[in-house]
Scaffold this active site. Structure first.
Site, mmCIF file in Angstrom:
data_model
loop_
_atom_site.group_PDB
_atom_site.id
_atom_site.type_symbol
_atom_site.label_atom_id
_atom_site.label_comp_id
_atom_site.label_asym_id
_atom_site.label_seq_id
_atom_site.Cartn_x
_atom_site.Cartn_y
_atom_site.Cartn_z
ATOM 1 N N ASN A 9 0.867 -1.172 0.000
ATOM 2 C CA ASN A 9 0.000 0.000 0.000
ATOM 3 C C ASN A 9 0.908 1.228 0.000
ATOM 4 O OD1 ASN A 9 -1.761 2.071 0.576
ATOM 5 N ND2 ASN A 9 -2.320 1.337 2.631
ATOM 6 N N TRP A 10 1.024 1.859 -1.178
ATOM 7 C CA TRP A 10 1.970 2.983 -1.293
ATOM 8 C C TRP A 10 1.460 4.233 -0.588
ATOM 9 C CZ3 TRP A 10 4.017 3.087 -7.091
ATOM 10 C CH2 TRP A 10 4.614 1.842 -7.377
ATOM 11 N N LYS A 11 0.176 4.259 -0.242
ATOM 12 C CA LYS A 11 -0.428 5.450 0.387
ATOM 13 C C LYS A 11 -0.144 6.692 -0.479
ATOM 14 C CE LYS A 11 -0.183 3.205 4.842
ATOM 15 N NZ LYS A 11 -0.091 3.324 6.289
ATOM 16 N N HIS A 95 -9.503 1.269 5.221
ATOM 17 C CA HIS A 95 -8.221 1.494 5.900
ATOM 18 C C HIS A 95 -8.439 2.473 7.051
ATOM 19 C CE1 HIS A 95 -4.130 2.663 6.729
ATOM 20 N NE2 HIS A 95 -3.753 1.578 6.085
ATOM 21 N N GLU A 97 -6.828 4.887 8.046
ATOM 22 C CA GLU A 97 -6.598 6.296 7.689
ATOM 23 C C GLU A 97 -7.830 6.903 7.015
ATOM 24 O OE1 GLU A 97 -2.903 5.560 5.661
ATOM 25 O OE2 GLU A 97 -2.018 5.031 7.592
ATOM 26 N N GLU A 167 -5.381 -4.953 10.819
ATOM 27 C CA GLU A 167 -4.365 -3.933 11.029
ATOM 28 C C GLU A 167 -4.652 -3.179 12.319
ATOM 29 O OE1 GLU A 167 -2.355 -2.680 7.121
ATOM 30 O OE2 GLU A 167 -4.154 -1.474 7.309
ATOM 31 N N GLY A 173 2.502 2.184 10.873
ATOM 32 C CA GLY A 173 3.471 3.269 10.712
ATOM 33 C C GLY A 173 4.209 3.644 11.987
ATOM 34 N N SER A 212 3.399 -2.135 10.457
ATOM 35 C CA SER A 212 4.846 -2.196 10.665
ATOM 36 C C SER A 212 5.471 -3.537 10.297
ATOM 37 C CB SER A 212 5.196 -1.822 12.112
ATOM 38 O OG SER A 212 4.805 -0.480 12.377
ATOM 39 N N GLY A 233 2.825 -1.142 4.315
ATOM 40 C CA GLY A 233 2.899 0.275 3.962
ATOM 41 C C GLY A 233 4.327 0.680 3.675
ATOM 42 N N GLY A 234 4.987 1.259 4.678
ATOM 43 C CA GLY A 234 6.337 1.809 4.528
ATOM 44 C C GLY A 234 7.316 0.905 3.799
HETATM 45 P P1 PGA Z 1 2.894 0.278 7.699
HETATM 46 O O1 PGA Z 1 1.411 0.489 7.081
HETATM 47 O O2 PGA Z 1 3.407 -1.024 7.107
HETATM 48 O O3 PGA Z 1 3.677 1.465 7.223
HETATM 49 O O4 PGA Z 1 2.756 0.192 9.169
HETATM 50 C C1 PGA Z 1 0.543 -0.582 6.921
HETATM 51 C C2 PGA Z 1 -0.781 -0.129 6.361
HETATM 52 O O5 PGA Z 1 -1.272 0.929 6.774
HETATM 53 O O6 PGA Z 1 -1.359 -0.800 5.492
#
Ligand code: PGA
Length: 254
Positions: A9-11, A95, A97, A167, A173, A212, A233-234
């Site tokens: 997930n590149w966000k 998600h 967010e 999640e 993050g 994470s 994500g990251g």
């Molecule tokens: P993260 O994000 O790996 O940077 O913690 C995961 C996500 O929000 O899908």
């Protein structure tokens, strides 16, 4: 046997240049990959561009969100048919967010789930508790509530061919991943919760862990029986780290 899915997930990250070199790196590192499904979800504006970069590879194209309407006077919205048109097959919804910054309710997310299924694509339903909810012992109740909204709107069969991403919000993050045992306990709860309605649906549903995940902790997470890959994500923004996570999934599920 469930085939794990590792999805990046590149966000809100990327550019054409970045997408080009990241996809080239992934194609190079993952040329022999078969034991694990791999998907990437770039920002919507780069989907078509990335689809062309992926030509001839088995990396799946995902989207980070979708609107609930199919067409009409909805300025700024993207429909499921548009995503399908550019080659998207998997769509992340719910998600944390989006639940937080865009005030998306369980019911609204369930509506998106229905729109995706109706189009024949794969929803990746994100669920999970906040830190305060975790400390209050509400993890199971929150996960059940978020899943039940979909069951109530669409029925349990909607989870056939679907993906759930557990999640925990406190792990996203933060560098503070759930431990493999913690995650496994929640994944088992989720599968059992679905099995109460339909055992077959529960056995095939993919339950990813997210929060994470990196190239150091992935292998141990994937050894857990109810963890079927990860939403990353990251670490999905670097080809070598993301490829290492995919390889860890292949290794663990052999
Ligand atoms: P993260 O994000 O790996 O940077 O913690 C995961 C996500 O929000 O899908």
């Amino acid at each position: 046997m469930r085939k794990p899915l590792v999805m990046g997930n590149w966000k809100l990250n990327g550019s054409k240049n970045m997408a080009k070199s990241l996809v080239a790196g992934l194609r190079n590192e993952l040329s022999n990959n078969t034991a694990c499904n791999v998907a990437i979800a770039p920002p919507v504006v780069y989907l078509d561009f990335v689809k062309h970069q992926l030509d001839g590879s088995n990396i799946i194209l995902g989207a980070q969100d979708v609107g609930v309407n199919l067409s009409g006077a909805y300025t700024g919205e993207i429909s499921i048919e548009m995503l399908k048109d550019v080659g998207v097959t998997h769509v992340i919804i719910g998600h944390s967010e989006r639940r937080t910054y865009h005030k998306e309710s369980d019911e609204f997310v369930a509506k998106k789930f229905g729109v995706i299924k109706e189009a024949g694509l794969v929803p990746v339903l994100c669920i999970g508790e906040t830190e305060a909810e975790n400390e209050a012992g509400q993890t199971q109740a929150i996960c059940a509530r978020q899943i039940d909204a979909v069951i109530k709107a669409l029925g349990i069969q909607a989870f056939n061919g679907a993906v759930i991403a557990y999640e925990p919000v406190w792990a996203i993050g933060t560098g503070k991943s759930a431990t493999p045992a913690q995650a496994q306990a929640v994944h088992k709860f989720i599968r059992d919760h679905i099995a109460k309605q339909d055992e077959k649906v529960a056995q095939q549903v993919i339950i990813q862990y997210g929060g994470s995940v990196n190239d150091k902790n992935a292998a141990e997470l994937f050894t857990q029986p109810d963890i079927d890959g990860a939403l990353v994500g990251g670490a999905s923004l670097k080809a070598d780290a993301f490829a290492a996570i995919v390889k860890a999934a292949e290794q663990a599920k052999k």
